[in-house]
Motif scaffolding. Structure first.
Motif, PDB file in Angstrom:
ATOM      1  N   GLY A 145       0.790  -1.227   0.000  1.00  0.00           N
ATOM      2  CA  GLY A 145       0.000   0.000   0.000  1.00  0.00           C
ATOM      3  C   GLY A 145       0.819   1.271   0.000  1.00  0.00           C
ATOM      4  N   THR A 146       2.142   1.163  -0.105  1.00  0.00           N
ATOM      5  CA  THR A 146       2.993   2.354  -0.127  1.00  0.00           C
ATOM      6  C   THR A 146       3.486   2.622  -1.544  1.00  0.00           C
ATOM      7  OG1 THR A 146       5.074   1.170   0.235  1.00  0.00           O
ATOM      8  CG2 THR A 146       3.794   1.770   2.190  1.00  0.00           C
ATOM      9  N   ALA A 147       3.908   3.857  -1.792  1.00  0.00           N
ATOM     10  CA  ALA A 147       4.447   4.207  -3.110  1.00  0.00           C
ATOM     11  C   ALA A 147       5.705   3.405  -3.406  1.00  0.00           C
ATOM     12  CB  ALA A 147       4.746   5.709  -3.159  1.00  0.00           C
ATOM     13  N   ARG A 148       6.557   3.202  -2.397  1.00  0.00           N
ATOM     14  CA  ARG A 148       7.788   2.444  -2.603  1.00  0.00           C
ATOM     15  C   ARG A 148       7.474   0.981  -2.923  1.00  0.00           C
ATOM     16  NH1 ARG A 148      12.779   2.721  -4.607  1.00  0.00           N
ATOM     17  NH2 ARG A 148      14.301   1.485  -3.464  1.00  0.00           N
ATOM     18  N   GLY A 149       6.518   0.404  -2.211  1.00  0.00           N
ATOM     19  CA  GLY A 149       6.130  -0.971  -2.485  1.00  0.00           C
ATOM     20  C   GLY A 149       5.597  -1.139  -3.893  1.00  0.00           C
ATOM     21  N   HIS A 150       4.765  -0.205  -4.331  1.00  0.00           N
ATOM     22  CA  HIS A 150       4.217  -0.257  -5.690  1.00  0.00           C
ATOM     23  C   HIS A 150       5.331  -0.100  -6.716  1.00  0.00           C
ATOM     24  CE1 HIS A 150       1.296   0.145  -8.896  1.00  0.00           C
ATOM     25  NE2 HIS A 150       1.897   1.247  -9.288  1.00  0.00           N
ATOM     26  N   GLN A 151       6.272   0.789  -6.443  1.00  0.00           N
ATOM     27  CA  GLN A 151       7.398   1.021  -7.350  1.00  0.00           C
ATOM     28  C   GLN A 151       8.212  -0.253  -7.551  1.00  0.00           C
ATOM     29  OE1 GLN A 151      10.478   3.567  -5.756  1.00  0.00           O
ATOM     30  NE2 GLN A 151      10.990   4.384  -7.768  1.00  0.00           N
ATOM     31  N   LEU A 152       8.370  -1.037  -6.482  1.00  0.00           N
ATOM     32  CA  LEU A 152       9.193  -2.238  -6.534  1.00  0.00           C
ATOM     33  C   LEU A 152       8.396  -3.493  -6.850  1.00  0.00           C
ATOM     34  CD1 LEU A 152      11.486  -1.521  -3.447  1.00  0.00           C
ATOM     35  CD2 LEU A 152      12.055  -1.246  -5.867  1.00  0.00           C
TER      36      LEU A 152
END
Length: 273
Positions: A145-152
């Motif tokens: 649910g975080t931007a970093r998680g989505h990015q990776l």
């Protein structure tokens, strides 16, 4: 002499606002921001393989070249690791990347590293990047649910928890997993391995004829020979050992099928809330 991959990486770093790194006399393959080549530094060999160290550990490893994500993409992906350390070493303020870059390869699993006490995301192009200084399921939950998680590519819709025999609970991309087995002390134990999302693993020969033993895949395309699919021994309950590869892989098939069903049910539950 700087290789094409080295030149691409240095250009990407300077374009992103990083000071030009130095090459220490002791190792011409290293780019560093200190005269003695200490961290933070990046090692680039002639094959395009890149290893990034910002502390006394590996922060990322990947390969540059045709059909792979660009050096500029990797500089953006590495920004959370690299920028603070380089800024501290050089006194240069480095701005956030102008755009968010997504990892273009499918995620295989989150790999715990007990030596450096942390977790790495491992991808189908054999790249890895450190995502946490912790180990366990909480590593993934902190990124969901975080931007970093989505990015990776670390999202609840992609990752499924599995109980391994040696690593505790690991998070895998079950859509890329298939049943397998590993041999230990004359017995076979259920395990899972992974297909590559580009499809070459499916086209390769996984086993030799009728022999009940897994064989390394035959990969005719040299561009993909550096992909080494991890094999994870499963904690499947009971004695967890059988006399044949076929029996052990059948147990792994059931464990993997049940994990996929639970994941599908959990996804439906989450989407309905």
């Amino acid at each position: 002499m700087m290789s094409a991959c080295s030149g691409e990486l240095v250009a990407a770093l300077t374009d992103a606002g990083y000071p030009t790194p130095h090459t220490p006399d002791t190792d011409s393959d290293v780019f560093a921001w200190s005269s003695d080549g200490t961290v933070p530094h990046i090692h680039v060999d002639d094959t395009g393989r890149v290893r990034v160290h910002t502390a006394a550990r590996l922060d990322a490893e990947f390969t540059l070249g045709p059909d792979r994500q660009s050096a500029a993409d990797w500089v953006a992906l590495l920004h959370p690791h690299l920028a603070v350390r380089v800024a501290a070493a050089t006194g240069t303020v480095i701005a956030e990347p102008a755009s968010v870059v997504q990892r273009s390869a499918a995620l295989v699993w989150l790999e715990p590293d007990f030596d450096s006490h942390g977790t790495y995301a491992v991808y189908t192009d054999n790249a890895r990047i450190r995502v946490s200084d912790e180990i366990g399921v909480g590593t993934a939950n902190d990124l969901f649910g975080t931007a970093r998680g989505h990015q990776l590519g670390i999202t609840a819709s992609v990752l499924t928890p599995m109980h391994s025999a040696l690593l505790g609970t690991v998070m895998i991309n079950a859509d890329l997993a298939y049943d397998s087995a590993v041999q230990s002390s004359g017995t076979w134990r259920p395990a899972i391995s992974f297909r590559d999302s580009r499809g070459f693993m499916e086209r390769a020969t996984i086993r030799f004829g009728g022999r009940e033993k897994p064989a390394p895949p035959s990969v005719p395309d040299a561009r993909f020979r550096d992909f080494h699919a991890p094999t994870i021994e499963l904690a499947a309950g009971g004695s967890n050992t059988t006399s044949t590869f076929a029996d052990a892989s059948s147990v792994a098939f059931v464990v993997l099928r049940n994990a996929r069903r639970r994941h599908l049910a959990d996804s439906h539950h989450l989407s309905g809330r």
